[in-house]
Design a protein around this motif. Structure first.
Motif, PDB file in Angstrom:
ATOM      1  N   LEU A  39      22.363   2.838  -7.085  1.00 21.11           N
ATOM      2  CA  LEU A  39      22.389   1.845  -5.998  1.00 21.11           C
ATOM      3  C   LEU A  39      20.978   1.534  -5.500  1.00 21.11           C
ATOM      4  CD1 LEU A  39      22.077   3.034  -2.791  1.00 21.11           C
ATOM      5  CD2 LEU A  39      24.192   4.155  -3.449  1.00 21.11           C
ATOM      6  N   ILE A  40      20.074   2.511  -5.608  1.00 23.85           N
ATOM      7  CA  ILE A  40      18.680   2.253  -5.236  1.00 23.85           C
ATOM      8  C   ILE A  40      18.062   1.238  -6.196  1.00 23.85           C
ATOM      9  CG2 ILE A  40      16.354   3.267  -5.109  1.00 23.85           C
ATOM     10  CD1 ILE A  40      17.771   5.906  -4.255  1.00 23.85           C
ATOM     11  N   MET A  41      18.280   1.428  -7.507  1.00 20.34           N
ATOM     12  CA  MET A  41      17.644   0.569  -8.511  1.00 20.34           C
ATOM     13  C   MET A  41      18.331  -0.789  -8.646  1.00 20.34           C
ATOM     14  SD  MET A  41      16.301   3.032 -11.564  1.00 20.34           S
ATOM     15  CE  MET A  41      17.890   3.615 -12.086  1.00 20.34           C
ATOM     16  N   HIS A  45      19.764  -2.449  -5.840  1.00 25.30           N
ATOM     17  CA  HIS A  45      19.618  -3.243  -4.614  1.00 25.30           C
ATOM     18  C   HIS A  45      18.239  -3.210  -3.972  1.00 25.30           C
ATOM     19  CE1 HIS A  45      23.871  -3.912  -4.732  1.00 25.30           C
ATOM     20  NE2 HIS A  45      24.185  -2.655  -4.534  1.00 25.30           N
ATOM     21  N   GLY A  46      17.403  -2.225  -4.271  1.00 28.29           N
ATOM     22  CA  GLY A  46      16.134  -2.082  -3.564  1.00 28.29           C
ATOM     23  C   GLY A  46      15.167  -3.229  -3.820  1.00 28.29           C
ATOM     24  N   ASP A  47      14.163  -3.349  -2.947  1.00 25.52           N
ATOM     25  CA  ASP A  47      13.133  -4.370  -3.133  1.00 25.52           C
ATOM     26  C   ASP A  47      11.762  -3.769  -2.859  1.00 25.52           C
ATOM     27  OD1 ASP A  47      12.813  -4.282  -0.341  1.00 25.52           O
ATOM     28  OD2 ASP A  47      13.957  -6.113   0.008  1.00 25.52           O
ATOM     29  N   ASP A  48      10.720  -4.607  -2.822  1.00 23.42           N
ATOM     30  CA  ASP A  48       9.361  -4.092  -2.672  1.00 23.42           C
ATOM     31  C   ASP A  48       9.082  -3.520  -1.289  1.00 23.42           C
ATOM     32  OD1 ASP A  48       8.667  -4.542  -5.267  1.00 23.42           O
ATOM     33  OD2 ASP A  48       7.707  -6.475  -4.914  1.00 23.42           O
ATOM     34  N   ARG A  49      10.020  -3.673  -0.367  1.00 27.82           N
ATOM     35  CA  ARG A  49       9.871  -3.043   0.950  1.00 27.82           C
ATOM     36  C   ARG A  49      10.575  -1.697   1.019  1.00 27.82           C
ATOM     37  NH1 ARG A  49      10.444  -7.854   5.459  1.00 27.82           N
ATOM     38  NH2 ARG A  49       8.986  -9.326   4.517  1.00 27.82           N
ATOM     39  N   GLY A  50      11.347  -1.358  -0.024  1.00 26.28           N
ATOM     40  CA  GLY A  50      12.015  -0.062  -0.030  1.00 26.28           C
ATOM     41  C   GLY A  50      13.490  -0.157  -0.351  1.00 26.28           C
ATOM     42  N   LEU A  51      14.265   0.689   0.301  1.00 28.65           N
ATOM     43  CA  LEU A  51      15.710   0.721   0.097  1.00 28.65           C
ATOM     44  C   LEU A  51      16.373  -0.524   0.659  1.00 28.65           C
ATOM     45  CD1 LEU A  51      16.559   4.355   1.280  1.00 28.65           C
ATOM     46  CD2 LEU A  51      16.469   3.560  -1.084  1.00 28.65           C
ATOM     47  N   VAL A  52      17.475  -0.916   0.026  1.00 30.03           N
ATOM     48  CA  VAL A  52      18.414  -1.875   0.601  1.00 30.03           C
ATOM     49  C   VAL A  52      19.780  -1.244   0.405  1.00 30.03           C
ATOM     50  CG1 VAL A  52      19.361  -4.210   0.546  1.00 30.03           C
ATOM     51  CG2 VAL A  52      16.940  -3.847   0.025  1.00 30.03           C
ATOM     52  N   PHE A  79       8.042  -0.277 -12.337  1.00 19.48           N
ATOM     53  CA  PHE A  79       9.367   0.025 -11.799  1.00 19.48           C
ATOM     54  C   PHE A  79       9.594   1.532 -11.632  1.00 19.48           C
ATOM     55  CE2 PHE A  79      14.033   0.315 -11.868  1.00 19.48           C
ATOM     56  CZ  PHE A  79      14.350  -0.627 -10.893  1.00 19.48           C
ATOM     57  N   PRO A  80       9.235   2.380 -12.596  1.00 17.91           N
ATOM     58  CA  PRO A  80       9.426   3.823 -12.404  1.00 17.91           C
ATOM     59  C   PRO A  80       8.673   4.367 -11.190  1.00 17.91           C
ATOM     60  CG  PRO A  80       9.064   3.354 -14.716  1.00 17.91           C
ATOM     61  CD  PRO A  80       8.771   2.077 -13.970  1.00 17.91           C
ATOM     62  N   GLN A  81       7.424   3.897 -10.988  1.00 17.32           N
ATOM     63  CA  GLN A  81       6.663   4.368  -9.838  1.00 17.32           C
ATOM     64  C   GLN A  81       7.260   3.833  -8.544  1.00 17.32           C
ATOM     65  OE1 GLN A  81       4.077   6.659  -9.923  1.00 17.32           O
ATOM     66  NE2 GLN A  81       4.515   6.649  -7.714  1.00 17.32           N
ATOM     67  N   TRP A  82       7.731   2.582  -8.568  1.00 16.41           N
ATOM     68  CA  TRP A  82       8.421   2.026  -7.402  1.00 16.41           C
ATOM     69  C   TRP A  82       9.598   2.916  -7.008  1.00 16.41           C
ATOM     70  CZ3 TRP A  82      13.580   0.515  -7.322  1.00 16.41           C
ATOM     71  CH2 TRP A  82      14.021  -0.097  -6.142  1.00 16.41           C
ATOM     72  N   TYR A  83      10.392   3.318  -7.998  1.00 18.22           N
ATOM     73  CA  TYR A  83      11.556   4.159  -7.723  1.00 18.22           C
ATOM     74  C   TYR A  83      11.137   5.483  -7.092  1.00 18.22           C
ATOM     75  CZ  TYR A  83      15.668   7.065  -8.562  1.00 18.22           C
ATOM     76  OH  TYR A  83      16.745   7.922  -8.400  1.00 18.22           O
ATOM     77  N   THR A  84      10.118   6.114  -7.664  1.00 20.58           N
ATOM     78  CA  THR A  84       9.640   7.390  -7.133  1.00 20.58           C
ATOM     79  C   THR A  84       9.122   7.236  -5.709  1.00 20.58           C
ATOM     80  OG1 THR A  84       9.061   8.165  -9.350  1.00 20.58           O
ATOM     81  CG2 THR A  84       8.002   9.271  -7.499  1.00 20.58           C
ATOM     82  N   THR A 109       0.817  -1.204   0.000  1.00 18.67           N
ATOM     83  CA  THR A 109       0.000   0.000   0.000  1.00 18.67           C
ATOM     84  C   THR A 109       0.858   1.264   0.000  1.00 18.67           C
ATOM     85  OG1 THR A 109      -0.147   0.098   2.426  1.00 18.67           O
ATOM     86  CG2 THR A 109      -1.822  -1.194   1.259  1.00 18.67           C
ATOM     87  N   HIS A 110       2.122   1.145   0.377  1.00 17.98           N
ATOM     88  CA  HIS A 110       2.998   2.305   0.452  1.00 17.98           C
ATOM     89  C   HIS A 110       3.896   2.448  -0.776  1.00 17.98           C
ATOM     90  CE1 HIS A 110       1.920   1.921   4.726  1.00 17.98           C
ATOM     91  NE2 HIS A 110       2.238   3.199   4.816  1.00 17.98           N
ATOM     92  N   ILE A 111       4.336   1.331  -1.319  1.00 18.51           N
ATOM     93  CA  ILE A 111       5.320   1.346  -2.401  1.00 18.51           C
ATOM     94  C   ILE A 111       4.824   0.468  -3.536  1.00 18.51           C
ATOM     95  CG2 ILE A 111       7.694   0.747  -3.028  1.00 18.51           C
ATOM     96  CD1 ILE A 111       8.464   1.194  -0.100  1.00 18.51           C
ATOM     97  N   ALA A 112       4.870   1.004  -4.748  1.00 17.01           N
ATOM     98  CA  ALA A 112       4.453   0.225  -5.925  1.00 17.01           C
ATOM     99  C   ALA A 112       5.361  -0.985  -6.101  1.00 17.01           C
ATOM    100  CB  ALA A 112       4.505   1.110  -7.170  1.00 17.01           C
ATOM    101  N   SER A 113       4.843  -2.006  -6.741  1.00 19.94           N
ATOM    102  CA  SER A 113       5.619  -3.212  -7.001  1.00 19.94           C
ATOM    103  C   SER A 113       6.628  -2.964  -8.112  1.00 19.94           C
ATOM    104  CB  SER A 113       4.678  -4.355  -7.395  1.00 19.94           C
ATOM    105  OG  SER A 113       5.411  -5.449  -7.910  1.00 19.94           O
ATOM    106  N   ARG A 114       7.847  -3.433  -7.915  1.00 24.61           N
ATOM    107  CA  ARG A 114       8.877  -3.279  -8.952  1.00 24.61           C
ATOM    108  C   ARG A 114       8.477  -3.983 -10.242  1.00 24.61           C
ATOM    109  NH1 ARG A 114      13.478  -6.286  -6.277  1.00 24.61           N
ATOM    110  NH2 ARG A 114      11.641  -7.315  -5.426  1.00 24.61           N
TER     111      ARG A 114
END
Length: 478
Positions: A274-276, A278-285, A19-24, A10-15
């Motif tokens: 590095l965000i794109m 390593h990140g996942d559907d929970r956010g930054l890694v 993917f662009p919306q997930w990044y934003t 509900t907080h972060i779009a699915s990669r």
């Protein structure tokens, strides 16, 4: 766990879906950056700037170890100075922002806001360099630049961004070439050992090279949507700028010779990379070596006697060992804290409550794999250090495996066309500009580089059938 996953969706779009919306979503919800009132420009918030500071520290140390020193040059460049190197000004003209007035008074000559600093720095080198004794001149600048971009995205492409730009002068072409290659290797090693990002090193095509350069070398990384991101470039400028800006030296033989120059740079675009990667559907890694907070301590049942005191004691212990650590003693619920620090990509979470204190242990949870470890207090510092190193290696190996799985070899144009829709394609190419343009028009992909490590796939170009010049990486890109 299922409930927590639903909360994240509900907080972060699915990669995988957007993917662009997930990044934003990720960069905004983790307080890395915000949009500015100035169109095309970003505000780097403290958490994002903390990553940049660590990148600066790591890179600056490497530059100084290779003999470079830092300086600073003006932001504004006179139009006449910019125009001295024709190919250079033609390459940057569409992106240049101009200053035409000082107060209410119109300037007698327009000033451009630097899109890059070769021109202003070369004008100073022509004053500073007189003899072979003044060479090599090895200078780096940490600065901001402005390029009037039409399509912007924070960190990846903005009208103003932060970067470093190295500028060096040498007595011979061979020395300039060695410098160009050396600094590309510095970038490669940094990407691998600090950002945990595998990169491909190679030479850019004539079309894709830096305006005014003899040769441009690049490090290219694959994002999780299969697109390429140029992470850094190093340019051998030969004597092109030296001739345009009259940079000469008196040789040991008493002859007046033109210098050979280089330039090389990386920017805040690496943060987007590095965000794109390593990140996942929970956010930054975040890779541990550039994570502003490497470990967050969450006291459990804070109202119980001794819990906060133990958390503070662990904080002091880890901080003294050089670990970037934070105690979250806010009044938010434990579940909120778990989600918040996972979303912000902190590499390790430490939980300590009354039972842990009684058993002289803590619970560690790693962000990349979500594995939990029960660790004795007496071995905590060594365990955390080893865990951070292991997380780095794990992130690098995972990114490398992903890239290899998404890279294909093509010997037909149909294979190339299909391959660039989901990753990198290696194929033989003739090197002709017309062929390069046609491939981009038909596939949307560009030549990323001709890698140093060549592999013979065919004798002919994958597109036009002419004799092949080199194996080349093709990909869609940011």
């Amino acid at each position: 766990m299922a409930k927590r996953n639903e909360e994240f969706v509900t907080h972060i779009a699915s990669r995988s879906y957007d993917f662009p919306q997930w990044y934003t979503d990720v960069i905004l919800k983790t307080d890395m950056v915000d949009y500015s009132i100035v169109k095309g420009c970003m505000v780097i918030k403290p958490y994002g700037y903390g990553v940049w500071e660590l990148i600066q520290d790591e890179m600056d140390r490497r530059f100084k170890e290779t003999g470079h020193v830092n300086a600073y040059f003006p932001l504004l460049i006179p139009e006449s100075l910019l125009k001295k190197e024709a190919e250079h000004v033609e390459g940057f003209a569409p992106e240049v922002a101009w200053v035409t007035h000082g107060g209410d008074e119109e300037l007698t000559e327009r000033l451009c806001i630097r899109p890059t600093s070769e021109t202003i720095i070369c004008s100073m080198y022509s004053k500073w360099i007189q003899s072979y004794r003044d060479l090599p001149l090895l200078i780096n600048q940490w600065a901001n630049v402005v390029r009037w971009e039409k399509n912007t995205r924070p960190f990846l492409r903005t009208s103003e961004f932060l970067w470093q730009e190295g500028h060096t002068a040498h007595a011979t072409f061979e020395e300039a070439e060695a410098e160009t290659q050396r600094m590309l290797e510095v970038y490669r090693e940094f990407a691998q050992n600090v950002l945990a990002i595998p990169v491909i090193c190679g030479r850019k095509s004539e079309k894709e090279k830096f305006a005014g350069a003899q040769a441009t070398y690049t490090i290219e990384a694959m994002m999780q949507d299969g697109k390429a991101l140029q992470m850094g470039t190093s340019h051998n400028l030969s004597d092109h700028f030296a001739k345009a800006y009259d940079i000469k030296y008196l040789s040991k033989d008493g002859k007046l010779e033109h210098c050979f120059t280089t330039s090389w740079g990386t920017s805040t675009r690496m943060i987007g990379g590095l965000i794109m990667v390593h990140g996942d559907d929970r956010g930054l890694v975040l890779p541990p070596r550039v994570a502003p907070i490497q470990l967050v301590i969450l006291p459990i049942a804070m109202h119980k006697a001794g819990v906060i005191e133990k958390a503070d004691e662990i904080y002091a212990q880890l901080k003294s060992a050089g670990i970037r650590v934070k105690v979250d003693d806010s009044d938010q619920t434990a579940g909120w804290k778990f989600n918040q620090w996972e979303m912000k990509g902190v590499p390790v979470r430490l939980e300590v409550g009354p039972k842990d204190i009684e058993n002289k242990q803590v619970v560690l949870v790693r962000r990349d794999t979500h594995e939990k470890y029960i660790v004795p207090m007496e071995t905590l510092t060594d365990t955390v250090k080893k865990l951070l190193d292991d997380i780095h290696e794990s992130l690098y190996n995972r990114a490398l495996a992903f890239r290899e799985a998404k890279t294909v070899d093509a010997t037909t144009f149909e294979e190339l066309k299909n391959g660039v829709n989901g990753g990198f394609v290696r194929a033989m190419w003739c090197g002709d500009r017309e062929c390069e343009d046609a491939i981009k028009e038909k596939t949307g992909a560009t030549t990323r580089c001709m890698p140093f490590e060549q592999k013979h796939l065919s004798d002919v170009c994958v597109h036009c059938g002419k004799p092949a010049k080199a194996m080349t990486y093709f990909a869609k890109s940011y």
